[in-house]
Design a protein around this motif. Structure first.
Motif, PDB file in Angstrom:
ATOM      1  N   ASN A  29       0.825  -1.217   0.000  1.00 25.87           N
ATOM      2  CA  ASN A  29       0.000   0.000   0.000  1.00 25.87           C
ATOM      3  C   ASN A  29       0.851   1.256   0.000  1.00 25.87           C
ATOM      4  O   ASN A  29       0.399   2.323  -0.453  1.00 25.87           O
ATOM      5  N   GLU A  30       2.080   1.141   0.512  1.00 22.39           N
ATOM      6  CA  GLU A  30       3.010   2.279   0.501  1.00 22.39           C
ATOM      7  C   GLU A  30       3.777   2.378  -0.808  1.00 22.39           C
ATOM      8  O   GLU A  30       4.622   3.261  -0.967  1.00 22.39           O
ATOM      9  N   GLY A  31       3.490   1.471  -1.738  1.00 20.12           N
ATOM     10  CA  GLY A  31       4.142   1.521  -3.038  1.00 20.12           C
ATOM     11  C   GLY A  31       5.414   0.709  -3.143  1.00 20.12           C
ATOM     12  O   GLY A  31       6.074   0.706  -4.183  1.00 20.12           O
ATOM     13  N   ALA A  32       5.788   0.027  -2.044  1.00 21.54           N
ATOM     14  CA  ALA A  32       6.962  -0.844  -2.085  1.00 21.54           C
ATOM     15  C   ALA A  32       6.645  -2.123  -2.857  1.00 21.54           C
ATOM     16  O   ALA A  32       5.477  -2.406  -3.177  1.00 21.54           O
ATOM     17  N   ILE A  33       7.681  -2.896  -3.128  1.00 27.93           N
ATOM     18  CA  ILE A  33       7.502  -4.211  -3.755  1.00 27.93           C
ATOM     19  C   ILE A  33       7.978  -5.262  -2.751  1.00 27.93           C
ATOM     20  O   ILE A  33       9.166  -5.624  -2.723  1.00 27.93           O
ATOM     21  N   PRO A  34       7.083  -5.735  -1.896  1.00 25.84           N
ATOM     22  CA  PRO A  34       7.476  -6.786  -0.956  1.00 25.84           C
ATOM     23  C   PRO A  34       7.647  -8.107  -1.676  1.00 25.84           C
ATOM     24  O   PRO A  34       6.838  -8.469  -2.534  1.00 25.84           O
ATOM     25  N   VAL A  35       8.720  -8.810  -1.331  1.00 25.23           N
ATOM     26  CA  VAL A  35       8.966 -10.131  -1.900  1.00 25.23           C
ATOM     27  C   VAL A  35       8.836 -11.150  -0.772  1.00 25.23           C
ATOM     28  O   VAL A  35       9.659 -11.189   0.148  1.00 25.23           O
ATOM     29  N   ILE A  36       7.788 -11.943  -0.835  1.00 24.25           N
ATOM     30  CA  ILE A  36       7.538 -12.967   0.172  1.00 24.25           C
ATOM     31  C   ILE A  36       8.511 -14.116  -0.031  1.00 24.25           C
ATOM     32  O   ILE A  36       8.648 -14.639  -1.141  1.00 24.25           O
ATOM     33  N   VAL A  37       9.177 -14.515   1.047  1.00 22.77           N
ATOM     34  CA  VAL A  37      10.009 -15.711   1.015  1.00 22.77           C
ATOM     35  C   VAL A  37       9.424 -16.681   2.037  1.00 22.77           C
ATOM     36  O   VAL A  37       9.450 -16.423   3.242  1.00 22.77           O
ATOM     37  N   GLY A  38       8.855 -17.769   1.544  1.00 21.94           N
ATOM     38  CA  GLY A  38       8.212 -18.735   2.426  1.00 21.94           C
ATOM     39  C   GLY A  38       8.076 -20.079   1.752  1.00 21.94           C
ATOM     40  O   GLY A  38       8.181 -20.187   0.525  1.00 21.94           O
ATOM     41  N   GLU A  41       3.976 -22.259  -1.328  1.00 21.95           N
ATOM     42  CA  GLU A  41       3.723 -21.461  -2.522  1.00 21.95           C
ATOM     43  C   GLU A  41       2.265 -21.030  -2.623  1.00 21.95           C
ATOM     44  O   GLU A  41       1.965 -19.908  -3.064  1.00 21.95           O
ATOM     45  N   LYS A  42       1.351 -21.887  -2.195  1.00 19.87           N
ATOM     46  CA  LYS A  42      -0.070 -21.547  -2.266  1.00 19.87           C
ATOM     47  C   LYS A  42      -0.369 -20.321  -1.413  1.00 19.87           C
ATOM     48  O   LYS A  42      -1.070 -19.399  -1.854  1.00 19.87           O
ATOM     49  N   ASP A  43       0.152 -20.298  -0.187  1.00 18.91           N
ATOM     50  CA  ASP A  43      -0.045 -19.136   0.685  1.00 18.91           C
ATOM     51  C   ASP A  43       0.604 -17.896   0.084  1.00 18.91           C
ATOM     52  O   ASP A  43       0.023 -16.808   0.075  1.00 18.91           O
ATOM     53  N   ASN A  44       1.835 -18.060  -0.402  1.00 21.36           N
ATOM     54  CA  ASN A  44       2.546 -16.926  -0.994  1.00 21.36           C
ATOM     55  C   ASN A  44       1.754 -16.310  -2.145  1.00 21.36           C
ATOM     56  O   ASN A  44       1.572 -15.090  -2.217  1.00 21.36           O
ATOM     57  N   LEU A  45       1.283 -17.168  -3.051  1.00 24.39           N
ATOM     58  CA  LEU A  45       0.585 -16.680  -4.237  1.00 24.39           C
ATOM     59  C   LEU A  45      -0.762 -16.062  -3.894  1.00 24.39           C
ATOM     60  O   LEU A  45      -1.213 -15.129  -4.569  1.00 24.39           O
ATOM     61  N   ARG A  46      -1.405 -16.584  -2.854  1.00 25.18           N
ATOM     62  CA  ARG A  46      -2.686 -15.991  -2.426  1.00 25.18           C
ATOM     63  C   ARG A  46      -2.492 -14.528  -2.041  1.00 25.18           C
ATOM     64  O   ARG A  46      -3.265 -13.652  -2.439  1.00 25.18           O
ATOM     65  N   VAL A  47      -1.435 -14.253  -1.280  1.00 21.50           N
ATOM     66  CA  VAL A  47      -1.172 -12.876  -0.859  1.00 21.50           C
ATOM     67  C   VAL A  47      -0.740 -12.020  -2.039  1.00 21.50           C
ATOM     68  O   VAL A  47      -1.172 -10.869  -2.186  1.00 21.50           O
ATOM     69  N   VAL A  48       0.109 -12.557  -2.909  1.00 22.76           N
ATOM     70  CA  VAL A  48       0.535 -11.829  -4.110  1.00 22.76           C
ATOM     71  C   VAL A  48      -0.682 -11.426  -4.941  1.00 22.76           C
ATOM     72  O   VAL A  48      -0.782 -10.285  -5.435  1.00 22.76           O
ATOM     73  N   ARG A  57       1.897  -4.287  -5.938  1.00 24.71           N
ATOM     74  CA  ARG A  57       2.716  -5.342  -6.515  1.00 24.71           C
ATOM     75  C   ARG A  57       3.473  -6.067  -5.413  1.00 24.71           C
ATOM     76  O   ARG A  57       4.056  -5.440  -4.524  1.00 24.71           O
ATOM     77  N   ALA A  58       3.436  -7.363  -5.475  1.00 22.72           N
ATOM     78  CA  ALA A  58       4.243  -8.206  -4.597  1.00 22.72           C
ATOM     79  C   ALA A  58       4.738  -9.387  -5.414  1.00 22.72           C
ATOM     80  O   ALA A  58       4.132  -9.745  -6.431  1.00 22.72           O
ATOM     81  N   GLU A  59       5.836  -9.970  -4.977  1.00 19.78           N
ATOM     82  CA  GLU A  59       6.383 -11.156  -5.634  1.00 19.78           C
ATOM     83  C   GLU A  59       6.643 -12.205  -4.562  1.00 19.78           C
ATOM     84  O   GLU A  59       6.508 -11.941  -3.361  1.00 19.78           O
ATOM     85  N   GLN A  60       7.012 -13.403  -4.982  1.00 23.40           N
ATOM     86  CA  GLN A  60       7.243 -14.463  -4.008  1.00 23.40           C
ATOM     87  C   GLN A  60       8.344 -15.404  -4.457  1.00 23.40           C
ATOM     88  O   GLN A  60       8.581 -15.583  -5.653  1.00 23.40           O
ATOM     89  N   VAL A  61       9.009 -15.970  -3.470  1.00 24.54           N
ATOM     90  CA  VAL A  61      10.031 -16.978  -3.685  1.00 24.54           C
ATOM     91  C   VAL A  61       9.742 -18.125  -2.723  1.00 24.54           C
ATOM     92  O   VAL A  61       9.538 -17.901  -1.526  1.00 24.54           O
ATOM     93  N   VAL A  62       9.704 -19.335  -3.238  1.00 26.19           N
ATOM     94  CA  VAL A  62       9.467 -20.505  -2.389  1.00 26.19           C
ATOM     95  C   VAL A  62      10.803 -20.969  -1.804  1.00 26.19           C
ATOM     96  O   VAL A  62      11.763 -21.215  -2.542  1.00 26.19           O
ATOM     97  N   ALA A  63      10.848 -21.055  -0.476  1.00 25.45           N
ATOM     98  CA  ALA A  63      12.079 -21.500   0.179  1.00 25.45           C
ATOM     99  C   ALA A  63      11.755 -22.066   1.548  1.00 25.45           C
ATOM    100  O   ALA A  63      10.917 -21.519   2.273  1.00 25.45           O
ATOM    101  N   GLU A  64      12.389 -23.168   1.890  1.00 21.02           N
ATOM    102  CA  GLU A  64      12.320 -23.753   3.225  1.00 21.02           C
ATOM    103  C   GLU A  64      13.502 -23.181   4.015  1.00 21.02           C
ATOM    104  O   GLU A  64      14.641 -23.608   3.856  1.00 21.02           O
ATOM    105  N   VAL A  89      12.962  -7.862   6.098  1.00 11.33           N
ATOM    106  CA  VAL A  89      12.137  -8.106   7.285  1.00 11.33           C
ATOM    107  C   VAL A  89      12.226  -9.586   7.614  1.00 11.33           C
ATOM    108  O   VAL A  89      11.695 -10.434   6.891  1.00 11.33           O
ATOM    109  N   ASN A  90      12.930  -9.905   8.697  1.00 12.11           N
ATOM    110  CA  ASN A  90      12.991 -11.281   9.197  1.00 12.11           C
ATOM    111  C   ASN A  90      11.774 -11.518  10.078  1.00 12.11           C
ATOM    112  O   ASN A  90      11.659 -10.916  11.155  1.00 12.11           O
ATOM    113  N   ASN A  91      10.885 -12.380   9.627  1.00 14.05           N
ATOM    114  CA  ASN A  91       9.621 -12.568  10.334  1.00 14.05           C
ATOM    115  C   ASN A  91       9.255 -14.025  10.559  1.00 14.05           C
ATOM    116  O   ASN A  91       8.594 -14.355  11.546  1.00 14.05           O
ATOM    117  N   ALA A  92       9.662 -14.919   9.671  1.00 13.00           N
ATOM    118  CA  ALA A  92       9.185 -16.302   9.714  1.00 13.00           C
ATOM    119  C   ALA A  92       9.568 -16.988  11.025  1.00 13.00           C
ATOM    120  O   ALA A  92      10.667 -16.807  11.545  1.00 13.00           O
TER     121      ALA A  92
END
Length: 261
Positions: A29-38, A41-48, A57-64, A89-92
């Motif tokens: 919402n602030e215009g950034a491009i957050p890249v989800i790393v999680g 993939e289903k959860d990541n893509l839902r948010v994207v 705009r958001a992007e995602q990378v699948v990673a354990e 942002v370290n969050n996981a």
């Protein structure tokens, strides 16, 4: 207030649900491009997809992230796509209930990998790019490091480590103009919290007892409120703030218990 985050590429680990999801939406919402790393993939893509429908705009990378090589690969993938990283942002993580009683060396170490080790690895691998952008780091932590909770030694230890790394990195990265802060969470409703509360014989009564002791408005912090603080800490509006453990918890940790019912 314009936080100046437009088009900033910001990695958010665990951004596919819960607190991370809230952070991703605020950043977008602030215009950034957050890249989800999680890992999901289903959860990541839902948010994207949600972000896209809202005009961001958001992007995602699948990673354990418990696998060290995948932390490295995730950073490489982000850089391969964008050529830069403007913030991390370290969050996981997960409060997995590995206690002193009933725990084991194997479970304890596994929990550290789930909750602490990848904080270090993501920052380590992203560091060359954060140096180039002077990109800040925000570590998401939990009050359990300060208050204890009972039955969750590994998670509490991990959060103590997150706090310590925040202050250590703030010192180490001073020469590069990189700010490092931690956001300390009290109680926020997430899918994991919902699962946990329903392990009690009377979930409604347990929830009531928790809300009663949160001083401000006797309610949980929302993921959006946490995201707002993260966005501020990532922005130049907080340009002289580093090494801080900032509690967004409705006063839970620090206000006098005498004010509670």
């Amino acid at each position: 207030m314009d936080l100046g985050l437009k088009d900033k590429v910001i990695i958010v680990t665990g951004g596919g649900k819960g607190i991370g999801e809230g952070i991703v939406h605020v950043l977008a919402n602030e215009g950034a491009i957050p890249v989800i790393v999680g890992r999901n993939e289903k959860d990541n893509l839902r948010v994207v997809t949600q972000v896209g429908k809202a005009g961001g705009r958001a992007e995602q990378v699948v990673a354990e992230l418990t696998q060290p090589e995948q932390c490295d690969a995730a950073v490489r993938q982000v850089v391969g796509q964008f050529g830069r990283i403007d913030g991390l942002v370290n969050n996981a993580g997960v409060n997995d209930g590995v206690g002193l009683e009933g725990g084991s060396y194997e479970r304890f170490m596994d929990s550290l990998h789930k909750n602490l080790v990848h904080y270090y690895l993501m920052a380590h691998h992203a560091l060359p790019y954060l140096k180039a952008s002077k990109g800040p780091i925000v570590n998401i932590g939990s009050r359990t490091a300060e208050t204890g909770q009972g039955g969750t030694s590994a998670y509490a230890a991990s959060n103590g480590g997150r706090n310590a790394l925040t202050r250590e990195w703030a010192v180490e990265l001073l020469p590069y103009g990189i700010r490092v802060n931690a956001l300390i969470v009290g109680d926020c409703w997430t899918p994991l919290y919902d699962y946990w509360i329903n392990t009690f014989p009377d979930p409604e009564e347990k929830l009531k007892s928790i809300l009663t002791v949160i001083p401000f408005e006797n309610r949980m912090t929302t993921a959006e409120e946490l995201g707002n603080m993260v966005a501020f800490l990532l922005s130049e509006r907080s340009s002289h703030t580093t090494g801080q453990l900032i509690h967004v918890d409705g006063g839970y940790v620090h206000l006098d218990r005498s004010i509670q019912p």
